[in-house]
Design a protein around this motif. Structure first.
Motif, mmCIF file in Angstrom:
data_model
loop_
_atom_site.group_PDB
_atom_site.id
_atom_site.type_symbol
_atom_site.label_atom_id
_atom_site.label_comp_id
_atom_site.label_asym_id
_atom_site.label_seq_id
_atom_site.Cartn_x
_atom_site.Cartn_y
_atom_site.Cartn_z
ATOM 1 N N SER A 138 29.251 35.721 37.392
ATOM 2 C CA SER A 138 28.116 35.189 36.630
ATOM 3 C C SER A 138 28.253 35.468 35.133
ATOM 4 N N ASN A 139 28.924 36.559 34.781
ATOM 5 C CA ASN A 139 29.120 36.832 33.347
ATOM 6 C C ASN A 139 30.280 36.050 32.753
ATOM 7 N N ARG A 140 31.112 35.528 33.637
ATOM 8 C CA ARG A 140 32.283 34.736 33.237
ATOM 9 C C ARG A 140 33.181 35.498 32.269
ATOM 10 N N ARG A 141 33.190 36.815 32.408
ATOM 11 C CA ARG A 141 34.089 37.584 31.556
ATOM 12 C C ARG A 141 35.133 38.252 32.427
ATOM 13 N N MET A 142 36.354 37.823 32.262
ATOM 14 C CA MET A 142 37.420 38.348 33.089
ATOM 15 C C MET A 142 38.072 39.543 32.405
ATOM 16 N N PRO A 143 38.086 40.700 33.082
ATOM 17 C CA PRO A 143 38.793 41.834 32.489
ATOM 18 C C PRO A 143 40.310 41.597 32.549
ATOM 19 N N HIS A 144 41.062 42.438 31.869
ATOM 20 C CA HIS A 144 42.518 42.303 31.913
ATOM 21 C C HIS A 144 43.114 42.912 33.176
ATOM 22 N N ALA A 145 42.431 43.915 33.685
ATOM 23 C CA ALA A 145 42.964 44.589 34.857
ATOM 24 C C ALA A 145 41.844 45.064 35.766
ATOM 25 N N VAL A 146 42.016 44.850 37.061
ATOM 26 C CA VAL A 146 41.027 45.317 38.026
ATOM 27 C C VAL A 146 41.719 46.097 39.137
ATOM 28 N N LEU A 147 40.972 47.006 39.709
ATOM 29 C CA LEU A 147 41.452 47.708 40.895
ATOM 30 C C LEU A 147 40.433 47.464 42.004
ATOM 31 N N ILE A 148 40.935 46.942 43.117
ATOM 32 C CA ILE A 148 40.056 46.706 44.268
ATOM 33 C C ILE A 148 40.308 47.811 45.281
ATOM 34 N N GLU A 149 39.278 48.574 45.579
ATOM 35 C CA GLU A 149 39.455 49.671 46.542
ATOM 36 C C GLU A 149 38.433 49.534 47.668
ATOM 37 N N GLY A 150 38.621 50.353 48.714
ATOM 38 C CA GLY A 150 37.690 50.371 49.845
ATOM 39 C C GLY A 150 37.945 49.240 50.814
ATOM 40 N N GLY A 151 37.038 49.066 51.759
ATOM 41 C CA GLY A 151 37.183 48.022 52.764
ATOM 42 C C GLY A 151 38.430 48.201 53.616
ATOM 43 N N THR A 152 38.833 47.139 54.281
ATOM 44 C CA THR A 152 40.065 47.188 55.060
ATOM 45 C C THR A 152 41.181 46.585 54.224
ATOM 46 N N GLN A 153 42.416 46.757 54.672
ATOM 47 C CA GLN A 153 43.531 46.197 53.937
ATOM 48 C C GLN A 153 43.398 44.665 53.848
ATOM 49 N N GLU A 154 42.967 44.078 54.943
ATOM 50 C CA GLU A 154 42.810 42.630 54.984
ATOM 51 C C GLU A 154 41.760 42.170 53.966
ATOM 52 N N LYS A 155 40.674 42.918 53.905
ATOM 53 C CA LYS A 155 39.610 42.579 52.963
ATOM 54 C C LYS A 155 40.087 42.690 51.517
ATOM 55 N N ARG A 156 40.869 43.731 51.260
ATOM 56 C CA ARG A 156 41.372 43.919 49.892
ATOM 57 C C ARG A 156 42.301 42.765 49.505
ATOM 58 N N GLN A 157 43.133 42.352 50.444
ATOM 59 C CA GLN A 157 44.044 41.238 50.159
ATOM 60 C C GLN A 157 43.256 39.959 49.893
ATOM 61 N N ASN A 158 42.243 39.789 50.713
ATOM 62 C CA ASN A 158 41.389 38.621 50.571
ATOM 63 C C ASN A 158 40.673 38.620 49.221
ATOM 64 N N ALA A 159 40.202 39.797 48.825
ATOM 65 C CA ALA A 159 39.505 39.936 47.545
ATOM 66 C C ALA A 159 40.462 39.651 46.383
ATOM 67 N N ALA A 160 41.700 40.137 46.504
ATOM 68 C CA ALA A 160 42.692 39.904 45.446
ATOM 69 C C ALA A 160 42.978 38.405 45.324
ATOM 70 N N LYS A 161 43.082 37.744 46.472
ATOM 71 C CA LYS A 161 43.319 36.295 46.475
ATOM 72 C C LYS A 161 42.169 35.549 45.816
ATOM 73 N N PHE A 162 40.971 35.988 46.137
ATOM 74 C CA PHE A 162 39.787 35.341 45.563
ATOM 75 C C PHE A 162 39.806 35.450 44.034
ATOM 76 N N LEU A 163 40.083 36.654 43.534
ATOM 77 C CA LEU A 163 40.115 36.864 42.083
ATOM 78 C C LEU A 163 41.239 36.067 41.414
ATOM 79 N N ALA A 164 42.389 36.025 42.090
ATOM 80 C CA ALA A 164 43.520 35.269 41.549
ATOM 81 C C ALA A 164 43.135 33.800 41.429
#
Ligand SMILES: [Zn+2]
Length: 280
Positions: free
Chosen positions: A16-42
């Protein structure tokens, strides 16, 4: 293909802020969820539509299939599958080249807590200190605690909910709803039920609400449960009303399973809770 519904919420502020940081770290959840989250951000980063990620543009489709020329994942090397210092140097070199098709170049580094030894993390630090224009680094880790603090200070951390945290959310919300039901202030219940905006949260929460109500019923037939919530329910509501509320909760869970509009469902639920608890 996944619709990302399980990870979308985590990034709602960012989107909603439409401001993309230069670097993010996705932690927690399951490995599958983290991969999915990374794909979404990409996908979000490379999408060429106004409402990102649109899921249908050329960039999104390529990203979904992990075949986008601007999305990189470094090669793992050795028997232990690590991101070597050489791989990091390669990545730094790549990052200085402008993207091909998208506006942003994305680097996804999976399982950095396991794959990135300290020496690689230190090498990687260099690019985080001075990230090139139009790049996004996405790191995933089971827990950020295993990452160097120097890395953590330069990434925006997103924590995915694990199932246990989810249960806690349902309990907290259920308590708010019970308090709302017992309160003379109608607004309280309205606020609490408005948070039931997702089907899974709705059902989980109402199951807990029912449990509280059953405890209240048990308290009102003379069992002393020592629970403040059960006591409050038994004190303020007649047995007839408590039974009505339990029945309503079950009915609402069944309705949530049918494909009804969640906003309408929560509005109806709020009204019915009030009617059963307070109508003379
Ligand atoms: Zn798109």
């Amino acid at each position: 293909m996944n619709d990302f519904s399980d990870v979308k919420d985590t990034f709602s502020d960012l989107v909603s802020n439409r401001r993309m940081p230069h670097a993010v770290l996705i932690e927690g959840g399951t490995q599958e969820k983290r991969q999915n989250a990374a794909k979404f951000l990409a996908m979000y980063a490379v999408c060429s539509s106004d409402t990102r990620p649109c899921g249908v543009c050329k960039n999104c489709i390529k990203a979904k299939n992990m075949g986008h020329s601007d999305i990189y994942t470094p090669k793992l090397s050795g028997k232990t599958n690590i991101i070597s210092v050489e791989a990091v140097r390669e990545l730094i070199k790549d990052a200085s080249i402008i993207p091909n098709d998208a506006d942003t170049k994305v680097f996804i580094l999976y399982d950095t807590d396991k794959c990135m030894p300290e020496i690689s993390q230190n090498a990687f630090l260099k690019i985080l200190e001075e990230p090139p224009q139009s790049t996004l680094f996405i790191l995933t880790a089971e827990s950020k605690k295993k990452m160097l603090s120097t890395i953590l200070s330069r990434v925006q951390v997103f924590t995915l909910k694990n199932e246990k945290a989810f249960d806690e959310q349902a309990s907290t919300l259920a308590l708010e709803i019970v308090e709302g039901i017992l309160s003379l202030n109608e607004h309280k219940l309205l606020l609490a039920t408005a948070k039931l905006n997702n089907r899974v949260v709705f059902k989980d929460t109402l199951n807990v609400v029912s449990e509280y109500l059953r405890q209240g019923l048990s308290q009102s037939v003379g069992n002393n449960l020592q629970s403040d919530t059960a006591k409050a329910i038994a004190k303020k509501l007649t047995r007839q009303r408590i039974i009505g509320l339990i029945e309503l909760s079950s009915k609402a869970i069944i309705r949530a399973d049918r494909n009804v509009n969640m906003a309408l469902l929560t509005t109806w639920l709020c009204g019915e809770y009030r009617r059963i608890s307070w109508q003379r």
